[in-house]
Design a protein around this motif. Structure first.
Motif, PDB file in Angstrom:
ATOM      1  N   PHE A  17      53.300 -49.933  51.910  1.00 51.92           N
ATOM      2  CA  PHE A  17      54.578 -50.129  52.593  1.00 51.92           C
ATOM      3  C   PHE A  17      55.576 -49.047  52.172  1.00 51.92           C
ATOM      4  CE2 PHE A  17      58.853 -52.204  52.462  1.00 51.92           C
ATOM      5  CZ  PHE A  17      59.059 -52.253  53.835  1.00 51.92           C
ATOM      6  N   TYR A  18      55.654 -48.808  50.863  1.00 50.62           N
ATOM      7  CA  TYR A  18      56.577 -47.772  50.400  1.00 50.62           C
ATOM      8  C   TYR A  18      56.157 -46.408  50.935  1.00 50.62           C
ATOM      9  CZ  TYR A  18      59.543 -44.793  47.659  1.00 50.62           C
ATOM     10  OH  TYR A  18      60.475 -43.833  47.311  1.00 50.62           O
ATOM     11  N   ASP A  19      54.882 -46.106  50.855  1.00 48.77           N
ATOM     12  CA  ASP A  19      54.385 -44.803  51.288  1.00 48.77           C
ATOM     13  C   ASP A  19      54.674 -44.564  52.770  1.00 48.77           C
ATOM     14  OD1 ASP A  19      52.771 -42.351  50.765  1.00 48.77           O
ATOM     15  OD2 ASP A  19      51.419 -43.268  52.225  1.00 48.77           O
ATOM     16  N   THR A  20      54.429 -45.562  53.594  1.00 47.05           N
ATOM     17  CA  THR A  20      54.618 -45.416  55.038  1.00 47.05           C
ATOM     18  C   THR A  20      56.094 -45.387  55.416  1.00 47.05           C
ATOM     19  OG1 THR A  20      52.532 -46.574  55.459  1.00 47.05           O
ATOM     20  CG2 THR A  20      54.092 -46.423  57.291  1.00 47.05           C
ATOM     21  N   ALA A  21      56.864 -46.318  54.850  1.00 46.33           N
ATOM     22  CA  ALA A  21      58.270 -46.431  55.233  1.00 46.33           C
ATOM     23  C   ALA A  21      59.131 -45.300  54.683  1.00 46.33           C
ATOM     24  CB  ALA A  21      58.821 -47.777  54.766  1.00 46.33           C
ATOM     25  N   SER A  22      58.732 -44.708  53.568  1.00 49.19           N
ATOM     26  CA  SER A  22      59.537 -43.646  52.958  1.00 49.19           C
ATOM     27  C   SER A  22      59.349 -42.299  53.640  1.00 49.19           C
ATOM     28  CB  SER A  22      59.198 -43.507  51.470  1.00 49.19           C
ATOM     29  OG  SER A  22      57.866 -43.060  51.294  1.00 49.19           O
ATOM     30  N   ALA A  23      58.226 -42.118  54.321  1.00 49.51           N
ATOM     31  CA  ALA A  23      57.865 -40.800  54.871  1.00 49.51           C
ATOM     32  C   ALA A  23      58.947 -40.164  55.739  1.00 49.51           C
ATOM     33  CB  ALA A  23      56.552 -40.907  55.639  1.00 49.51           C
ATOM     34  N   PRO A  24      59.550 -40.870  56.721  1.00 42.60           N
ATOM     35  CA  PRO A  24      60.555 -40.205  57.556  1.00 42.60           C
ATOM     36  C   PRO A  24      61.799 -39.783  56.792  1.00 42.60           C
ATOM     37  CG  PRO A  24      60.413 -42.555  58.070  1.00 42.60           C
ATOM     38  CD  PRO A  24      59.256 -42.234  57.196  1.00 42.60           C
ATOM     39  N   TYR A  25      62.187 -40.545  55.793  1.00 40.03           N
ATOM     40  CA  TYR A  25      63.379 -40.194  55.010  1.00 40.03           C
ATOM     41  C   TYR A  25      63.101 -39.007  54.080  1.00 40.03           C
ATOM     42  CZ  TYR A  25      64.984 -44.706  56.690  1.00 40.03           C
ATOM     43  OH  TYR A  25      65.331 -45.762  57.494  1.00 40.03           O
ATOM     44  N   VAL A  26      61.912 -38.986  53.495  1.00 38.23           N
ATOM     45  CA  VAL A  26      61.522 -37.855  52.651  1.00 38.23           C
ATOM     46  C   VAL A  26      61.487 -36.580  53.493  1.00 38.23           C
ATOM     47  CG1 VAL A  26      59.637 -36.851  51.309  1.00 38.23           C
ATOM     48  CG2 VAL A  26      60.239 -39.258  50.995  1.00 38.23           C
ATOM     49  N   GLU A  27      60.942 -36.692  54.702  1.00 38.89           N
ATOM     50  CA  GLU A  27      60.846 -35.532  55.582  1.00 38.89           C
ATOM     51  C   GLU A  27      62.223 -35.063  56.043  1.00 38.89           C
ATOM     52  OE1 GLU A  27      58.927 -32.542  57.993  1.00 38.89           O
ATOM     53  OE2 GLU A  27      58.625 -33.551  56.076  1.00 38.89           O
ATOM     54  N   ARG A  28      63.122 -36.005  56.314  1.00 37.44           N
ATOM     55  CA  ARG A  28      64.478 -35.616  56.712  1.00 37.44           C
ATOM     56  C   ARG A  28      65.176 -34.843  55.591  1.00 37.44           C
ATOM     57  NH1 ARG A  28      69.285 -39.826  57.883  1.00 37.44           N
ATOM     58  NH2 ARG A  28      67.681 -40.844  59.173  1.00 37.44           N
ATOM     59  N   LYS A  29      65.062 -35.317  54.372  1.00 35.95           N
ATOM     60  CA  LYS A  29      65.674 -34.611  53.245  1.00 35.95           C
ATOM     61  C   LYS A  29      65.054 -33.225  53.078  1.00 35.95           C
ATOM     62  CE  LYS A  29      66.545 -36.731  49.397  1.00 35.95           C
ATOM     63  NZ  LYS A  29      66.371 -37.526  48.164  1.00 35.95           N
ATOM     64  N   ARG A  30      63.750 -33.153  53.235  1.00 34.88           N
ATOM     65  CA  ARG A  30      63.075 -31.857  53.089  1.00 34.88           C
ATOM     66  C   ARG A  30      63.564 -30.862  54.132  1.00 34.88           C
ATOM     67  NH1 ARG A  30      59.697 -28.579  55.074  1.00 34.88           N
ATOM     68  NH2 ARG A  30      59.358 -29.853  56.941  1.00 34.88           N
ATOM     69  N   LYS A  31      63.670 -31.315  55.374  1.00 28.97           N
ATOM     70  CA  LYS A  31      64.107 -30.423  56.446  1.00 28.97           C
ATOM     71  C   LYS A  31      65.544 -29.953  56.237  1.00 28.97           C
ATOM     72  CE  LYS A  31      61.097 -31.772  60.280  1.00 28.97           C
ATOM     73  NZ  LYS A  31      61.034 -32.289  61.669  1.00 28.97           N
ATOM     74  N   ILE A  32      66.399 -30.849  55.776  1.00 32.34           N
ATOM     75  CA  ILE A  32      67.794 -30.466  55.519  1.00 32.34           C
ATOM     76  C   ILE A  32      67.856 -29.415  54.421  1.00 32.34           C
ATOM     77  CG2 ILE A  32      70.022 -31.282  54.637  1.00 32.34           C
ATOM     78  CD1 ILE A  32      69.456 -33.949  56.072  1.00 32.34           C
ATOM     79  N   GLU A  33      67.118 -29.648  53.338  1.00 24.81           N
ATOM     80  CA  GLU A  33      67.128 -28.709  52.214  1.00 24.81           C
ATOM     81  C   GLU A  33      66.489 -27.372  52.576  1.00 24.81           C
ATOM     82  OE1 GLU A  33      65.151 -31.049  49.299  1.00 24.81           O
ATOM     83  OE2 GLU A  33      66.832 -32.435  49.039  1.00 24.81           O
ATOM     84  N   ALA A  34      65.491 -27.396  53.491  1.00 23.83           N
ATOM     85  CA  ALA A  34      64.819 -26.161  53.912  1.00 23.83           C
ATOM     86  C   ALA A  34      65.520 -25.514  55.108  1.00 23.83           C
ATOM     87  CB  ALA A  34      63.370 -26.459  54.264  1.00 23.83           C
ATOM     88  N   GLU A  35      66.559 -26.187  55.617  1.00 20.78           N
ATOM     89  CA  GLU A  35      67.325 -25.707  56.776  1.00 20.78           C
ATOM     90  C   GLU A  35      66.426 -25.497  57.992  1.00 20.78           C
ATOM     91  OE1 GLU A  35      69.578 -22.278  55.571  1.00 20.78           O
ATOM     92  OE2 GLU A  35      70.792 -23.431  54.142  1.00 20.78           O
ATOM     93  N   GLU A  36      65.586 -26.503  58.240  1.00 25.52           N
ATOM     94  CA  GLU A  36      64.689 -26.466  59.383  1.00 25.52           C
ATOM     95  C   GLU A  36      65.266 -27.289  60.532  1.00 25.52           C
ATOM     96  OE1 GLU A  36      60.797 -27.751  58.291  1.00 25.52           O
ATOM     97  OE2 GLU A  36      60.514 -26.180  56.781  1.00 25.52           O
ATOM     98  N   GLU A  37      64.812 -26.994  61.766  1.00 26.23           N
ATOM     99  CA  GLU A  37      65.236 -27.770  62.934  1.00 26.23           C
ATOM    100  C   GLU A  37      64.889 -29.242  62.741  1.00 26.23           C
ATOM    101  OE1 GLU A  37      66.971 -26.936  65.393  1.00 26.23           O
ATOM    102  OE2 GLU A  37      66.853 -24.749  65.503  1.00 26.23           O
ATOM    103  N   PRO A  38      65.777 -30.130  63.166  1.00 23.30           N
ATOM    104  CA  PRO A  38      67.070 -29.878  63.822  1.00 23.30           C
ATOM    105  C   PRO A  38      68.240 -29.754  62.851  1.00 23.30           C
ATOM    106  CG  PRO A  38      66.616 -32.212  63.832  1.00 23.30           C
ATOM    107  CD  PRO A  38      65.461 -31.577  63.094  1.00 23.30           C
ATOM    108  N   PHE A  39      67.973 -29.313  61.635  1.00 21.22           N
ATOM    109  CA  PHE A  39      69.011 -29.246  60.611  1.00 21.22           C
ATOM    110  C   PHE A  39      69.304 -27.811  60.176  1.00 21.22           C
ATOM    111  CE2 PHE A  39      66.832 -33.378  60.069  1.00 21.22           C
ATOM    112  CZ  PHE A  39      67.906 -34.221  60.365  1.00 21.22           C
ATOM    113  N   VAL A  40      69.355 -26.909  61.148  1.00 21.40           N
ATOM    114  CA  VAL A  40      69.744 -25.534  60.857  1.00 21.40           C
ATOM    115  C   VAL A  40      71.265 -25.492  60.791  1.00 21.40           C
ATOM    116  CG1 VAL A  40      69.728 -23.147  61.658  1.00 21.40           C
ATOM    117  CG2 VAL A  40      67.725 -24.618  62.039  1.00 21.40           C
ATOM    118  N   PRO A  41      71.845 -25.125  59.648  1.00 20.52           N
ATOM    119  CA  PRO A  41      73.303 -25.193  59.512  1.00 20.52           C
ATOM    120  C   PRO A  41      74.012 -24.165  60.406  1.00 20.52           C
ATOM    121  CG  PRO A  41      72.251 -24.579  57.421  1.00 20.52           C
ATOM    122  CD  PRO A  41      71.181 -24.687  58.438  1.00 20.52           C
ATOM    123  N   PRO A  42      75.034 -24.612  61.108  1.00 21.65           N
ATOM    124  CA  PRO A  42      75.838 -23.666  61.891  1.00 21.65           C
ATOM    125  C   PRO A  42      76.745 -22.858  60.968  1.00 21.65           C
ATOM    126  CG  PRO A  42      76.827 -25.836  61.969  1.00 21.65           C
ATOM    127  CD  PRO A  42      75.539 -25.984  61.198  1.00 21.65           C
TER     128      PRO A  42
END
Length: 225
Positions: A17-42
Motif C-alpha cells: 500500500f505504501y509503495d503503490t500510494a507513495s509513487a505519484p508523490y515521489v515522482e512529483r517531487k522528483r520532477k519538481i527538483e529536476a525541473e522536468e515537465e510539467p514543472f519547468v520553472p518560468p
C-alpha cells in the motif's frame, strides 16, 4: 485460525500500500527538483522556488500516507496479540484488562503472556521499545494537537519516555540539548513525528520479526506435546 498467516498478510498489505500510494508523490517531487515537465520553472526574479506549494503538498501527502501506515501497523500488532488470547482460550485477567487504559495495551499484553504462559519478552531479538513507539505514534497521529498543521509532534510526556525517538528528523535531533552534568535530555521544542519510507519499512520489519518470535513462543506452549 492461523493467526500468524493473517498477521503477515496485513503486513504485506501495508508494505504494498505504501509503495503503490507513495509513487505519484515521489515522482512529483522528483520532477519538481529536476525541473522536468510539467514543472519547468518560468523566468522569475522571485526568490521563492517555483512550484514550492506543489512540492510541499506532495511532501505532506507522503507524511500523511506514512502516518496511516504506522497506524495500520499498530492496529495489526494489537489484533495479533488479541487474537492469540482468543486462540489460546486463556482470557486476560479482568483487573489487568482494566489497567490497559492506564499502562497501555502493549505492556498489558506483555504482562498477560508473561504471567499466563511464562513468555520471557527479554529474549525477543527485536527492539520492543520501537513497538511501543509505533503505538505511541499512532496515538499522536489520531489525536493531533493543532488544526494549523498536517504534521503531528511528540508531546513533552512522550519525550520523557523516549531518550532517542525513532520517528524524528536528523535536523531536529541536532537541536537536542544534553546537560552533561545532570545527564538530562531536553528539546528546545517538541520534534515532529517525521516518518519516511525508510522508517516505515524499518518499523514493519521490527513488527514482523516480533511476530515471528512471539508466534513461535506461544505455539510452543500451546501445541507442543
Amino acid at each position: 485460525m492461523d493467526v500468524s498467516y493473517f498477521f503477515n498478510s496485513r503486513l504485506h498489505f501495508i508494505r504494498q500500500f505504501y509503495d503503490t500510494a507513495s509513487a505519484p508523490y515521489v515522482e512529483r517531487k522528483r520532477k519538481i527538483e529536476a525541473e522536468e515537465e510539467p514543472f519547468v520553472p518560468p523566468y522569475s526574479e522571485d526568490a521563492e522556488p517555483a512550484f514550492l506549494s506543489e512540492w510541499t503538498e506532495a511532501d505532506e501527502s507522503l507524511h500523511v500516507l506514512a502516518y496511516s501506515c504506522v497506524s495500520m501497523l499498530a492496529a495489526a500488532l494489537h489484533l495479533y496479540l488479541k487474537s492469540w488470547v482468543s486462540e489460546s482460550g486463556v482470557p486476560v485477567d479482568e483487573a489487568l484488562k482494566k489497567s490497559f487504559g492506564k499502562i497501555g495495551w502493549f505492556p498489558g499484553y506483555r504482562t498477560h503472556y508473561s504471567q499466563r504462559f511464562a513468555i520471557n519478552f527479554e529474549t525477543c531479538p527485536e527492539d520492543l521499545r520501537l513497538l511501543e513507539e509505533v503505538v505511541l505514534a499512532r496515538n499522536r497521529f489520531q489525536h493531533p494537537p493543532s488544526i494549523t498543521s498536517i504534521r503531528a509532534n511528540y508531546a513533552d510526556a512522550d519525550l520523557k519516555k523516549l531518550p532517542h525517538p525513532f520517528f524524528v528528523d536528523e535536523r531536529e535531533a541536532a537541536l537536542l540539548f544534553e546537560d552533561a552534568e545532570e545527564g538530562e535530555r531536553t528539546w528546545f521544542f517538541p520534534p515532529t513525528l517525521h516518518v519516511t519510507e525508510e522508517k516505515v519499512l524499518a518499523a514493519i520489519a521490527v513488527v514482523e520479526g516480533f511476530g515471528k518470535w512471539f508466534g513461535a513462543e506461544i505455539e510452543n506452549r500451546l501445541y507442543a506435546q
